[in-house]
Write a protein that holds these residues in place. Structure first.
Motif, PDB file in Angstrom:
ATOM      1  N   GLN A  96     -20.946 -37.570 -42.575  1.00 19.14           N
ATOM      2  CA  GLN A  96     -19.572 -37.230 -42.214  1.00 19.14           C
ATOM      3  C   GLN A  96     -19.180 -35.924 -42.901  1.00 19.14           C
ATOM      4  O   GLN A  96     -19.535 -35.687 -44.059  1.00 19.14           O
ATOM      5  CB  GLN A  96     -18.593 -38.339 -42.637  1.00 19.14           C
ATOM      6  CG  GLN A  96     -18.852 -39.686 -41.966  1.00 19.14           C
ATOM      7  CD  GLN A  96     -18.125 -39.841 -40.646  1.00 19.14           C
ATOM      8  OE1 GLN A  96     -17.040 -40.392 -40.575  1.00 19.14           O
ATOM      9  NE2 GLN A  96     -18.734 -39.354 -39.566  1.00 19.14           N
TER      10      GLN A  96
ATOM     11  N   ASN B 265     -24.435 -42.227 -34.284  1.00 22.13           N
ATOM     12  CA  ASN B 265     -23.268 -41.918 -33.457  1.00 22.13           C
ATOM     13  C   ASN B 265     -22.790 -43.105 -32.634  1.00 22.13           C
ATOM     14  O   ASN B 265     -22.120 -42.929 -31.601  1.00 22.13           O
ATOM     15  CB  ASN B 265     -23.545 -40.714 -32.539  1.00 22.13           C
ATOM     16  CG  ASN B 265     -22.262 -40.035 -32.088  1.00 22.13           C
ATOM     17  OD1 ASN B 265     -21.302 -39.939 -32.865  1.00 22.13           O
ATOM     18  ND2 ASN B 265     -22.219 -39.594 -30.840  1.00 22.13           N
TER      19      ASN B 265
ATOM     20  N   ASN C 257     -16.348 -36.345 -38.198  1.00 21.75           N
ATOM     21  CA  ASN C 257     -17.094 -35.093 -38.050  1.00 21.75           C
ATOM     22  C   ASN C 257     -16.300 -34.031 -37.310  1.00 21.75           C
ATOM     23  O   ASN C 257     -16.842 -33.009 -36.908  1.00 21.75           O
ATOM     24  CB  ASN C 257     -18.433 -35.352 -37.355  1.00 21.75           C
ATOM     25  CG  ASN C 257     -19.435 -35.979 -38.316  1.00 21.75           C
ATOM     26  OD1 ASN C 257     -19.415 -35.687 -39.508  1.00 21.75           O
ATOM     27  ND2 ASN C 257     -20.284 -36.848 -37.809  1.00 21.75           N
TER      28      ASN C 257
ATOM     29  N   GLN D 181     -17.959 -42.914 -34.703  1.00 19.99           N
ATOM     30  CA  GLN D 181     -17.758 -41.509 -35.052  1.00 19.99           C
ATOM     31  C   GLN D 181     -16.954 -41.312 -36.326  1.00 19.99           C
ATOM     32  O   GLN D 181     -16.849 -40.183 -36.821  1.00 19.99           O
ATOM     33  CB  GLN D 181     -17.035 -40.805 -33.890  1.00 19.99           C
ATOM     34  CG  GLN D 181     -17.829 -40.855 -32.594  1.00 19.99           C
ATOM     35  CD  GLN D 181     -16.953 -40.578 -31.389  1.00 19.99           C
ATOM     36  OE1 GLN D 181     -15.836 -41.081 -31.267  1.00 19.99           O
ATOM     37  NE2 GLN D 181     -17.463 -39.769 -30.476  1.00 19.99           N
TER      38      GLN D 181
END
Length: 322
Positions: free
Chosen positions: A222, A201, A153, A204
């Motif tokens: 994502q 989360n 992300n 990640q």
């Protein structure tokens, strides 16, 4: 009279069907893990059509997609026991032939052209020779696989950008060691748990080929596909050596010729599919990020070499020198 004609026709049809059912001199039971829509299965269907046509029906090919004959390892064991004849398999072959580990070593290959040169040349021949000798399986064709890419992300252009990022990896020690060397915090996790872990989360980032990024809907959780291309690999279509050797030379050649056609056909489908996948993920909102491949490869290399034994390391260095 009409009843006799109908009965005769039915019996005649049954006789023809019965004769067709026993016409084949050899049966190739070909099991693999892909579904019917996958390009591997489409290539297998082409192999079946060509073998049956060019052998005048002396060889029958029965396809079993979707792990109908069991997992990849199950089918390999079945081939060695003589209850199956063919499958599609990759780095699992290193359980018998250590050189097959090259089929999934991070940063062994610079790009697709480098991979093609290695697999089609002396290095590929060396790996195949060991597979035949140690696993009693004969590689008939090879398929390129989509490179593994990193999704996240935030954009990742350099190993420094990882900075402790919690990253899901398969439970493969070499992958764990490599990503640690690159600066991430690799977390082994079952693939089925990845979407929820990204959503919450807990992790990640994750790394997989575009095909799995799409099929697992990672575009929902994502934003970026970072083109790390950290694992470029291929997979073999193999046949049991005993099954192949039982055939006369002319039928062995039919099988090999059909395998060559299958390989070319899959290569065409692969290029088209990679283009389709990138377009589909862009349409879903993912941004593709070019990364400093040389920086990634350089930082990963000590961990990769440390994980290899002497035989594998020599092969890895030969690949680098191509």
């Amino acid at each position: 009279m009409i009843k006799q004609v109908v009965t005769g026709a039915v019996l005649g049809a049954a006789l023809i069907a019965s004769q067709a059912a026993v016409a084949a001199d050899f049966t190739l039971r070909f099991g693999h893990l892909a579904n019917e829509q996958n390009i591997w299965h489409q290539a297998a269907e082409k192999f079946k059509d060509e073998v049956e046509a060019n052998s005048d029906g002396r060889i029958e090919v029965r396809l079993y997609p979707n792990e109908q004959l069991g997992s990849e390892m199950d089918v390999i064991n079945s081939i060695q026991l003589g209850t199956a004849e063919m499958t599609i398999t990759g780095e699992s072959l290193q359980n018998w032939a250590p050189k097959a580990a090259m089929m999934a070593v991070p940063y062994a290959f610079r790009d697709a052209e480098h991979l093609h040169a290695a697999v089609s040349g002396e290095i590929g021949a060396e790996i195949e020779e060991q597979i035949i000798e140690r696993a009693n399986l004969v590689p008939l064709a090879w398929f390129e696989r989509g490179p593994r890419e990193l999704t996240s992300n935030r954009p990742i252009e350099h190993p420094d950008d990882l900075d402790g990022m919690r990253l899901r990896v398969p439970n493969v020690p070499l992958f764990v060691d490599t990503w640690e060397a690159l600066g991430a915090r690799p977390t082994p996790m079952a693939f089925s748990e990845v979407f929820t872990a990204l959503q919450q989360n807990t992790i990640q980032a994750q790394e997989n080929p575009l095909s799995l990024i799409e099929s697992a809907s990672f575009y929902e959780v994502q934003d970026y596909v970072n083109l790390t291309g950290h694992v470029r690999s291929w997979i073999y279509v193999v046949i049991g050596q005993d099954a192949l050797n039982q055939m006369p030379d002319d039928l062995q050649q039919v099988v090999r010729d059909a395998a060559a056609s299958m390989q070319d056909y899959q290569a065409e489908l692969f290029v088209e599919d990679q283009e389709r996948l990138e377009e589909a993920l862009r349409e879903r909102g993912m941004e593709f990020v070019e990364v400093d491949i040389e920086a990634f490869a350089e930082r990963a290399r000590p961990a990769v070499e440390e994980a290899l034994d002497d035989e594998q390391r020599a092969l890895f260095e030969a690949i680098q020198d191509l």
